[in-house]
Design a protein around this motif. Structure first.
Motif, PDB file in Angstrom:
ATOM      1  N   UNK A  80       0.802  -1.217   0.000  1.00  0.00           N
ATOM      2  CA  UNK A  80       0.000   0.000   0.000  1.00  0.00           C
ATOM      3  C   UNK A  80       0.830   1.258   0.000  1.00  0.00           C
ATOM      4  N   UNK A  81       2.141   1.127   0.144  1.00  0.00           N
ATOM      5  CA  UNK A  81       3.007   2.297   0.146  1.00  0.00           C
ATOM      6  C   UNK A  81       3.132   2.894   1.536  1.00  0.00           C
ATOM      7  N   UNK A  82       4.014   2.343   2.341  1.00  0.00           N
ATOM      8  CA  UNK A  82       4.211   2.843   3.703  1.00  0.00           C
ATOM      9  C   UNK A  82       4.858   4.224   3.653  1.00  0.00           C
ATOM     10  N   UNK A  83       4.542   5.058   4.611  1.00  0.00           N
ATOM     11  CA  UNK A  83       5.102   6.404   4.681  1.00  0.00           C
ATOM     12  C   UNK A  83       6.433   6.370   5.426  1.00  0.00           C
ATOM     13  N   UNK A  84       7.514   6.315   4.679  1.00  0.00           N
ATOM     14  CA  UNK A  84       8.835   6.240   5.281  1.00  0.00           C
ATOM     15  C   UNK A  84       9.198   7.457   6.103  1.00  0.00           C
ATOM     16  N   UNK A  85       8.572   8.593   5.819  1.00  0.00           N
ATOM     17  CA  UNK A  85       8.865   9.807   6.563  1.00  0.00           C
ATOM     18  C   UNK A  85       8.191   9.815   7.935  1.00  0.00           C
ATOM     19  N   UNK A 302      -0.388  -5.491   5.064  1.00  0.00           N
ATOM     20  CA  UNK A 302      -1.175  -4.519   4.308  1.00  0.00           C
ATOM     21  C   UNK A 302      -1.687  -3.357   5.145  1.00  0.00           C
ATOM     22  N   UNK A 303      -2.544  -2.556   4.514  1.00  0.00           N
ATOM     23  CA  UNK A 303      -3.245  -1.461   5.179  1.00  0.00           C
ATOM     24  C   UNK A 303      -2.346  -0.255   5.449  1.00  0.00           C
ATOM     25  N   UNK A 304      -1.407   0.023   4.542  1.00  0.00           N
ATOM     26  CA  UNK A 304      -0.504   1.161   4.714  1.00  0.00           C
ATOM     27  C   UNK A 304      -0.838   2.329   3.784  1.00  0.00           C
ATOM     28  N   UNK A 305      -1.944   2.277   3.085  1.00  0.00           N
ATOM     29  CA  UNK A 305      -2.301   3.301   2.091  1.00  0.00           C
ATOM     30  C   UNK A 305      -3.076   4.422   2.777  1.00  0.00           C
ATOM     31  N   UNK A 306      -2.371   5.284   3.483  1.00  0.00           N
ATOM     32  CA  UNK A 306      -2.995   6.244   4.401  1.00  0.00           C
ATOM     33  C   UNK A 306      -3.198   7.605   3.748  1.00  0.00           C
ATOM     34  N   UNK A 307      -4.204   7.696   2.899  1.00  0.00           N
ATOM     35  CA  UNK A 307      -4.526   8.969   2.255  1.00  0.00           C
ATOM     36  C   UNK A 307      -5.209   9.938   3.217  1.00  0.00           C
ATOM     37  N   UNK A 347      12.694  -4.926   4.723  1.00  0.00           N
ATOM     38  CA  UNK A 347      11.348  -4.431   4.436  1.00  0.00           C
ATOM     39  C   UNK A 347      11.356  -3.655   3.132  1.00  0.00           C
ATOM     40  N   UNK A 348      10.305  -3.863   2.344  1.00  0.00           N
ATOM     41  CA  UNK A 348      10.136  -3.167   1.076  1.00  0.00           C
ATOM     42  C   UNK A 348       8.711  -2.639   0.976  1.00  0.00           C
ATOM     43  N   UNK A 349       8.520  -1.628   0.154  1.00  0.00           N
ATOM     44  CA  UNK A 349       7.182  -1.112  -0.142  1.00  0.00           C
ATOM     45  C   UNK A 349       7.218  -0.545  -1.545  1.00  0.00           C
ATOM     46  N   UNK A 350       6.089  -0.614  -2.251  1.00  0.00           N
ATOM     47  CA  UNK A 350       6.109  -0.273  -3.676  1.00  0.00           C
ATOM     48  C   UNK A 350       6.468   1.178  -3.953  1.00  0.00           C
TER      49      UNK A 350
END
Length: 441
Positions: A80-85, A302-307, A347-350
């Protein structure tokens, strides 16, 4: 033509259907239809190894490690694209706070790693690992051709061969580059299907858990043994495209049955959090210590797509997710004990997220991200990579620039910890390395 990947999951039957092997017309087809018509998964009894003596079972379990002396590579994908920041906040960069007035990690709350970076406070269980140099961070990491598309970037990340015509997954190529891979060599844990990274000619397994992995259609140990004998005889003369998946399935089922019968208690008081990630890492540690021949393991979180509604450093969506991740990873390393010396987890994220928060208290799709690397061979206690900065003129279309190709991290794992030639697994990978791993003895 490349042989399709075999994916075997809970309530397992030989996965010829997953291989695209046509049914019907052949002498084995009616019997296979009967097998596939079997009822619910067997809950307690085992397959072939459950019927062996303890000495024989141990021999057959440890035989799977023969011929490979490298690390087990565990890939934890934050889908889902984790927020690395948020994960590793650049608290020393003033532009971070200007871009995120409501969701930034306050410097007073962050767990300081160096003068620039701090762990999110929900990741407190990981700080001792960083201090002990068992955890390293790579910041501003990403793909060479990001698109901000979940589907495209995830597919490219797991293929890991940009600019080439290769369609296989990089973990399948890694397993194929090792000697005599066994049934568990490439395994997806906590999932009912294998991900793109395991796509290719090597047989792979996908299991939700060790204890639930059983033969469908068998009701007790006697039935299991009968089906196992019948299935082995049925596939004895079958072409490899059919026979190899069947034998892989049966071997894996037997091993899982033996492990289930033995039970499992995490070592050294390790306590995993409830939930899918803790369960998957617990089973990974269990399989590593059992010596079943794991070469590559993939786990999805999952569940990292925090818009929207990402939350604050004291609570909310991100805090809850990172709390589970931090507890699960810390328990995994504690549980492994000295076995961590032969494991590398990355760990990886798209993709990462935009630098600036949006009007909904979240962050949209971006580019650069962070990667966490844990293991006995990691030169930890350091944030690796070149930090590009977050000022407006330092961004890439409003995003953190990726200054380190994620494949560089993978390449060094393959070279230093697995004894493999990185370019055979990751074609076109850049030649530079970060120096974040000790060579395996």
């Amino acid at each position: 033509m490349t042989t399709p990947t075999t994916s075997v999951s809970d309530a397992a039957t030989p996965a010829h259907a997953a291989c695209g092997c046509p049914e019907g017309g052949g002498p084995l087809a009616p019997s296979r239809r009967i097998v596939l018509a079997g009822a619910s998964a067997l809950g307690a009894a085992g397959a072939t190894l459950a019927l062996a003596s303890p000495a024989e079972a141990l021999t057959r379990l440890t035989f799977a490690d023969a011929g490979y002396t490298g690390d087990t590579v565990v890939v934890l994908s934050f889908r889902g694209g984790i927020d690395g920041l948020s994960v590793v906040a650049p608290v020393g960069d003033p532009a971070y706070y200007a871009a995120r007035p409501s969701i930034a990690v306050p410097q007073s709350r962050g767990l300081q790693l160096d003068t620039r970076f701090a762990l999110h406070p929900a990741l407190a269980p990981l700080l001792p690992l960083y201090t002990a140099k068992k955890l390293a961070v790579v910041h501003a990491v990403g793909q060479p051709n990001p698109t901000r598309s979940h589907f495209t970037d995830l597919d490219e990340m797991e293929r890991a061969a940009p600019g080439s015509s290769l369609r296989t997954g990089w973990l399948d190529r890694m397993v194929g580059a090792t000697t005599t891979p066994g049934p568990f060599a490439g395994t997806a844990i906590g999932s009912s299907s294998a991900p793109r990274s395991l796509l290719g000619p090597q047989p792979d397994l996908a299991l939700r858990s060790v204890d639930s992995f059983a033969l469908s259609g068998a009701w007790d140990a006697t039935e299991t043994a009968r089906w196992t004998t019948a299935l082995r005889a049925l596939h004895a003369g079958a072409p490899d495209v059919v026979g190899v998946p069947a034998r892989t399935t049966l071997d894996a089922l037997g091993t899982a049955a033996t492990l289930k019968a033995a039970g499992y208690t995490p070592a050294t008081g390790a306590t995993y959090p409830s939930g899918g990630l803790g369960d998957a890492l617990r089973d990974t540690a269990r399989l590593v210590k059992a010596g079943v021949g794991l070469r590559a393991v993939t786990i999805d979180s999952g569940n990292w797509d925090m818009h929207s509604d990402l939350g604050s450093s004291t609570g909310g969506w991100m805090f809850r997710q990172l709390t589970e991740a931090g507890q699960a990873l810390a328990a995994f390393m504690t549980d492994l004990g000295t076995a961590a010396d032969r494991v590398t987890l990355v760990t990886l994220s798209e993709f990462g997220r935009r630098v600036a928060e949006n009007g909904s208290g979240g962050v949209d799709h971006g580019y650069g991200n962070v990667s966490l690397v844990l293991g006995g061979g990691v030169r930890g206690g350091t944030v690796y990579g070149s930090w590009p900065g977050l000022a407006a003129d330092q961004l890439q279309a409003g995003d953190l620039r990726a200054t380190t190709d994620y494949r560089v991290v993978l390449a060094e794992i393959l070279e230093k910890r697995c004894g493999l030639t990185a370019s055979t697994v990751l074609p076109g990978v850049p030649t530079g390395r970060l120096g974040m791993f000790a060579a395996r003895a």
